[in-house]
Design a protein around this motif. Structure first.
Motif, mmCIF file in Angstrom:
data_model
loop_
_atom_site.group_PDB
_atom_site.id
_atom_site.type_symbol
_atom_site.label_atom_id
_atom_site.label_comp_id
_atom_site.label_asym_id
_atom_site.label_seq_id
_atom_site.Cartn_x
_atom_site.Cartn_y
_atom_site.Cartn_z
ATOM 1 N N UNK A 173 6.335 13.561 5.625
ATOM 2 C CA UNK A 173 6.182 14.238 4.339
ATOM 3 C C UNK A 173 5.416 13.344 3.389
ATOM 4 N N UNK A 174 5.013 13.919 2.279
ATOM 5 C CA UNK A 174 4.252 13.158 1.287
ATOM 6 C C UNK A 174 5.199 12.320 0.431
ATOM 7 N N UNK A 175 5.495 11.137 0.898
ATOM 8 C CA UNK A 175 6.336 10.213 0.139
ATOM 9 C C UNK A 175 5.500 9.005 -0.251
ATOM 10 N N UNK A 176 5.899 8.279 -1.318
ATOM 11 C CA UNK A 176 5.172 7.043 -1.660
ATOM 12 C C UNK A 176 5.191 6.071 -0.481
ATOM 13 N N UNK A 177 4.059 5.396 -0.263
ATOM 14 C CA UNK A 177 3.973 4.393 0.816
ATOM 15 C C UNK A 177 3.765 3.024 0.184
ATOM 16 N N UNK A 178 4.703 2.138 0.424
ATOM 17 C CA UNK A 178 4.728 0.832 -0.225
ATOM 18 C C UNK A 178 4.428 -0.245 0.812
ATOM 19 N N UNK A 179 3.409 -1.069 0.556
ATOM 20 C CA UNK A 179 3.077 -2.183 1.467
ATOM 21 C C UNK A 179 3.487 -3.496 0.810
ATOM 22 N N UNK A 180 4.181 -4.328 1.582
ATOM 23 C CA UNK A 180 4.525 -5.666 1.095
ATOM 24 C C UNK A 180 3.534 -6.627 1.744
ATOM 25 N N UNK A 181 2.674 -7.236 0.913
ATOM 26 C CA UNK A 181 1.603 -8.089 1.439
ATOM 27 C C UNK A 181 1.649 -9.452 0.755
ATOM 28 N N UNK A 182 0.949 -10.398 1.353
ATOM 29 C CA UNK A 182 0.904 -11.744 0.787
ATOM 30 C C UNK A 182 0.545 -12.738 1.872
ATOM 31 N N UNK A 183 0.302 -13.962 1.460
ATOM 32 C CA UNK A 183 -0.085 -14.986 2.431
ATOM 33 C C UNK A 183 1.114 -15.331 3.314
ATOM 34 N N UNK A 184 0.872 -16.031 4.443
ATOM 35 C CA UNK A 184 1.987 -16.409 5.321
ATOM 36 C C UNK A 184 3.028 -17.228 4.568
ATOM 37 N N UNK A 185 4.280 -16.977 4.902
ATOM 38 C CA UNK A 185 5.405 -17.748 4.352
ATOM 39 C C UNK A 185 5.664 -17.498 2.865
ATOM 40 N N UNK A 186 5.186 -16.367 2.344
ATOM 41 C CA UNK A 186 5.464 -16.055 0.931
ATOM 42 C C UNK A 186 6.786 -15.313 0.784
ATOM 43 N N UNK A 187 7.355 -14.857 1.904
ATOM 44 C CA UNK A 187 8.652 -14.184 1.853
ATOM 45 C C UNK A 187 8.603 -12.688 2.070
#
Length: 437
Positions: A173-187
């Protein structure tokens, strides 16, 4: 879902020049000295209605032949692992070297589409010399001159021919899509675990569009969305890959698949070049942004003054786009992680906010009358009417005027700032268009 095309090859064959030519930019630094490209370059290319992401690998260390060889192998392995199409660039003037042979051997064993690009072929005599590259066993060589652009159209035709068909999202379904991004080892993984660690029965995995994006459905606390998970999804056997390159290429896929990006930064390390790289990818894709400064529990000075200084440093480095929320969190102690979810939802809602046309004109036209666009060549620009374009993922505003071509970028930024002052568009980019009345 856009395809990712990676440029590989030994140093000084013209990878960065080719990158600049195909993306029609001057992003990558070009120099005669081998190993000039240190940072990963990322750009978008559109050709005959198809769009794809282009990555210039670069980043090789100049020490010894052995270091070169191992670094090139690493780059090629990561490209094979992550890209949809690989451009293998060679130099017609130097012919086939041992390093070229080694890269070709790895590429022949892969199951990815490979386009052999013979660069520096500035005239027809050099085109004839390209026949030698058939020995690499990678099909027809495509002769180009990246420096003057000759035959790059044929190359782009070939890339679009061999690119896998783009897949549509398979989310239910059309739900918000959230990406968690960042450099390695940022958590990133710690934050994902903090979100989904407890009551796992209400979290379900939905297969994504590509081999490395998994949509994790999350519906706790009245919030309902997909987390685009890119952390540790594929096992890489016997590949000690370049982590920085790997994280950027993974981030590209996650960002392109998402609506809002949560950019994780390490509080103990400050704003680094890799953070700016990932931020620029988010910007180019016009995605919503929330910056999370993680590991705040490890910082000694947590005063209001320290927080203000940190936020100022982030906004200064990320300028001119500065209207985004910044949160100070700890994924391990779960400090403010619910606030992350709340703010993410706010940014998503801001992306889909609609301002009535009457209110836009009522608010902005008096401001424009007080501060009109500067006259150019004796011509006065009059903005008569404003409306917001329907649909789309980025709030887009059209200003109708008599001479749209004379309205310069600084005035468009002024208009964007006035929109942001009067309505909350925090975390989302805004597009301003000038059209003839």
């Amino acid at each position: 879902m856009k395809n990712v095309v990676a440029i590989v090859g030994r140093p000084n064959v013209g990878k960065s020049t080719l990158f600049n030519r195909l993306t029609q930019s001057r992003q990558a630094i070009v120099n005669e000295e081998a190993g000039t490209t240190r940072d990963r370059q990322y750009g978008k290319v559109e050709w005959t209605g198809q769009e794809f992401s282009l990555i210039d690998t670069g980043g090789w260390v100049v020490n010894s032949e052995d270091v070169f060889e191992s670094e090139i192998n690493k780059q090629v392995q990561v490209a094979i692992e992550e890209a949809d199409v690989i451009l293998f660039v060679v130099d017609v003037l130097t012919g086939i070297t041992d390093l070229d042979d080694e890269v070709a051997r790895i590429l022949r064993r892969s199951h990815k589409p490979v386009v052999l690009v013979v660069n520096k072929a500035d005239n027809y005599n050099l085109h004839a010399m390209s026949a030698d590259f058939y020995r690499l066993g990678l099909g027809d060589p495509y002769c180009v001159s990246a420096i003057n652009g000759s035959y790059t159209g044929d190359l782009l035709d070939r890339i679009t021919q061999v690119s896998p068909a783009e897949k549509n999202d398979e989310t239910e379904e059309e739900l918000p899509r959230i990406a968690i991004v960042g450099r390695p080892n940022a958590g990133k993984s710690s934050l994902l675990n903090a979100f989904i660690g407890e009551e796992r029965h209400i979290v379900t995995d939905v297969a994504g569009t590509t081999r490395d994006s998994i949509y994790t459905k999350y519906n706790k606390f009245g919030l309902n969305f997909y987390l685009v998970d890119t952390a540790g999804i594929r096992k890489r056997n016997k590949v000690n890959e370049d982590l920085e390159y790997y994280s950027v290429i993974r981030s590209i896929r996650a960002i392109e698949n998402s609506d809002v990006c949560v950019l994780m930064m390490d509080a103990t390390r400050g704003v680094e070049g890799q953070d700016l790289n990932i931020f620029s990818i988010i910007q180019k894709n016009k995605k919503g942004l929330l910056v999370c400064v993680n590991k705040w529990d490890l910082v000694e000075d947590k005063s209001t003054e320290a927080i203000k200084t940190y936020i100022h440093a982030i906004r200064e480095r990320f300028a001119p786009f500065t209207d985004f929320p910044v949160l100070f969190i700890s994924a391990t102690t779960k400090q403010r992680i619910f606030k992350v979810l709340e703010k993410t939802k706010e940014v998503y809602d801001n992306r889909h906010k609609r301002i009535p046309t009457a209110r836009l004109n009522e608010t902005l036209l008096p401001i424009i009358a007080n501060t009109p666009p500067p006259a150019t060549k004796g011509k006065y620009i009059k903005i008569k009417y404003i409306t917001q374009l329907p649909g789309g993922n980025v709030p887009s505003f059209v200003f109708f005027c008599n001479l749209p071509q004379w309205v310069k970028e600084p005035y468009k930024r002024f208009l964007e700032n006035k929109i942001r002052e009067n309505w909350d568009f925090s975390g989302t980019p805004i597009q301003v268009f000038m059209r003839e009345k």
